[in-house]
Design an enzyme around this catalytic site. Sequence first.
Site, mmCIF file in Angstrom:
data_model
loop_
_atom_site.group_PDB
_atom_site.id
_atom_site.type_symbol
_atom_site.label_atom_id
_atom_site.label_comp_id
_atom_site.label_asym_id
_atom_site.label_seq_id
_atom_site.Cartn_x
_atom_site.Cartn_y
_atom_site.Cartn_z
ATOM 1 C CG ASP A 81 -1.828 0.871 1.175
ATOM 2 O OD1 ASP A 81 -2.157 1.656 0.417
ATOM 3 O OD2 ASP A 81 -3.115 0.251 1.497
ATOM 4 C CG ASP B 64 -4.253 5.960 0.938
ATOM 5 O OD1 ASP B 64 -5.103 4.985 1.458
ATOM 6 O OD2 ASP B 64 -4.196 7.024 1.612
ATOM 7 C CD GLU C 265 -8.506 4.359 -0.574
ATOM 8 O OE1 GLU C 265 -9.862 4.816 0.060
ATOM 9 O OE2 GLU C 265 -7.608 5.297 -0.606
ATOM 10 C CG HIS D 218 -8.573 -0.012 5.507
ATOM 11 N ND1 HIS D 218 -8.519 -0.500 4.315
ATOM 12 C CD2 HIS D 218 -8.170 0.960 5.807
ATOM 13 C CE1 HIS D 218 -7.662 0.804 4.026
ATOM 14 N NE2 HIS D 218 -7.926 1.752 4.497
ATOM 15 C CG ASP D 219 -10.908 2.874 4.680
ATOM 16 O OD1 ASP D 219 -10.315 3.288 6.138
ATOM 17 O OD2 ASP D 219 -10.288 3.571 3.314
HETATM 18 O O1 TEU Z 1 -8.819 6.335 2.129
HETATM 19 C C1 TEU Z 1 -9.411 7.511 1.933
HETATM 20 C C2 TEU Z 1 -10.863 7.918 1.476
HETATM 21 O O2 TEU Z 1 -11.795 8.142 1.028
HETATM 22 C C3 TEU Z 1 -11.141 7.520 3.109
HETATM 23 O O3 TEU Z 1 -10.497 8.384 4.189
HETATM 24 C C4 TEU Z 1 -12.918 7.462 3.601
HETATM 25 O O4 TEU Z 1 -13.415 8.648 2.973
HETATM 26 C C5 TEU Z 1 -13.181 6.603 4.491
HETATM 27 O O5 TEU Z 1 -12.405 5.847 5.274
HETATM 28 C C6 TEU Z 1 -14.589 6.586 4.535
HETATM 29 O O6 TEU Z 1 -14.986 6.747 5.536
HETATM 30 C C7 TEU Z 1 -8.185 6.458 2.586
HETATM 31 C C8 TEU Z 1 -7.312 4.495 3.452
HETATM 32 O O7 TEU Z 1 -7.905 3.541 3.015
HETATM 33 C C9 TEU Z 1 -7.451 5.297 4.965
HETATM 34 O O8 TEU Z 1 -7.517 3.882 5.878
HETATM 35 C C10 TEU Z 1 -7.215 6.639 5.023
HETATM 36 O O9 TEU Z 1 -7.714 7.290 6.493
HETATM 37 C C11 TEU Z 1 -7.861 7.710 4.226
HETATM 38 O O10 TEU Z 1 -6.826 7.077 2.384
HETATM 39 C C12 TEU Z 1 -6.563 8.429 4.298
HETATM 40 O O11 TEU Z 1 -5.031 8.050 3.911
#
Ligand code: TEU
Length: 579
Positions: free
Chosen positions: A115, A223, A279, A353-354
């Site tokens: 990642d 990311d 992403e 994970h989000d």
């Molecule tokens: O996530 C991007 C993102 O769009 C998320 O912040 C999403 O909007 C949010 O989690 C929804 O609740 C990426 C990563 O996957 C995330 O873990 C990171 O926190 C974020 O970028 C910042 O790097």
Amino acid sequence: MDVPAGRSPHGGAGPGGRPGAWWRRAVVYQIYPRSFADSDGDGIGDLGGILGRIDHLVDLGVDAVWLSPICRSPQVDNGYDVSDYRSIDPLFGTIEQFDELVDRLHERGLRLIVDIVANHTSDQHPWFVDSRSSPDAERRSWYHWRPPRPGTVGGQPGAEPNDWVATFGGPAWTFDEGVGAYYLHSFAPSQPDLNWEEPAVRAAVSDMLRWWADRGVDGFRFDVINLISKPAGFVDGHSLPGSGSVISAFANGPRLHDFLGEMHREVGFEERGLVTIGEMPDLTTEVAARVSDPNRRELSMAFGFEHVEVGHLDGGTKWEASEVDLGEVKRSLARWQSALADVGWNSLYLGNHDQPRSLSHFGDDGWFRAESAKTLATLLLCHRGTPFVYQGDEIGMTNTALRLDEYVDVESVSYRDLALADGLPIDEVEQALAARSRDQARTPMQWDGSATAGFTTGRPWLPINPNAGSVNVELADADPDSVLAHYRRLIRLRRDEPALLDGRFELLLPDHPSIWAFARHSPGATVLVVANVTSTPVGLSGRGLPPLADGEVLLGTHRDRSWPALRPWESLVLRFRAW
Ligand code: TEU
């Protein structure tokens, strides 16, 4: 499976993106290292833990593993805030263990995707430390610095250069007393955005990617990579409706495709046989088709958000979302299937994970937990694209119950504190977090029924879900009807059935509220997937589907049949020679 060659392009793989590329046939498993397996008893998962669990991945039958960030980081956002791109955080282990992991996975026929968080760094990264040291610093231009709004005093409310809101709440600008200017951050204040307009930034990122590729990794998950090209002018307001944060002002910016193309050339993604997944919040089908068009040589595919944002209110955040309408989810996925049918390639996921646990979000995590877990997996993996299975989904892990003070995720904590300060009733805040917090998907992996679920010998960093006694790998492994057994059969089926890999997608009964059905057509056969996505039985006769008895059942959630009806969350995959 053949052993990937690591540093060289993989045997048998066609040029990236064209039919034959290894990743078009692959199922990817996402590991969130902090929550997967802990080998040293500190309560936090690590590389040693992953090394000890490779058999699980092999038995599941996946082809590749994506590791959430493991680089050195102050861990404000659990590693999505990198302070050294060429290192392993001591929390997770050592670079020697990482090299060993690459070797062990390759020996077992698995590939490894890392990642890369390059839209922003940690504020502890030496680049930012230098950038903020003085207006004349060598790396001043590596980040976005702006003076306070004319006529205001820096640091006072309303003095931010514009009205952009950060994704985790609060202004997207933080004032640096030392240099008397604001820096931009799409996420937490400790995650300053890099300025990709600066050629030296892009060169440094490409250099770092070559370093990882030379270590033998097989690909990158980038990311929020569609936020790297900021619009000129930094004016107030959002250019697109959507997420309610600065993301809608940045997403898919003017030079995105130039930057991706340059990175592809500089690193040699295609020549090295690497898979690249971007992403992309606020992704549209048009942008997805462009970035994944093999002839444009940008990325292999992108992660969009449309289907996981069904239920979000227009312009609102995920916290105010309403119930999920699965009909909308199915039509969203179908729209993406058609849009990328001829050009480009889809990624497929229901959780990561989000997101909250996909089973709790889209399925029935109570009475029909196992059935809905199996059916959601079947639906996802039978679409056309590269599926991503998030750790724990293969045993049907669910959301948990946390007290307000038990949430630790930076986004959840920020939401909780701001919402309570704004006077939102406690029960509303509790409900929003219970349904949407990222911590829901981050509770430790449940390996067995012991008090710490076999995850650690210490105190887990986030509480173990109380259902670990009945939902765990050990029990699932011993049960031929488990969610895990179903996943194993499904992954094997997908690999062996050409129609599921490349067959043309056709949505059936698009408006039916309880039946999710589609066909995959290949020259030799058509595969029909039909599912009841509700917790009550549904009749099938007279719906316009072919008689199921004419098909060969390839996979089902239940051992016996109940035609012409489907029981709650029952699904079937059937093959028809003639359609
Ligand atoms: O996530 C991007 C993102 O769009 C998320 O912040 C999403 O909007 C949010 O989690 C929804 O609740 C990426 C990563 O996957 C995330 O873990 C990171 O926190 C974020 O970028 C910042 O790097």
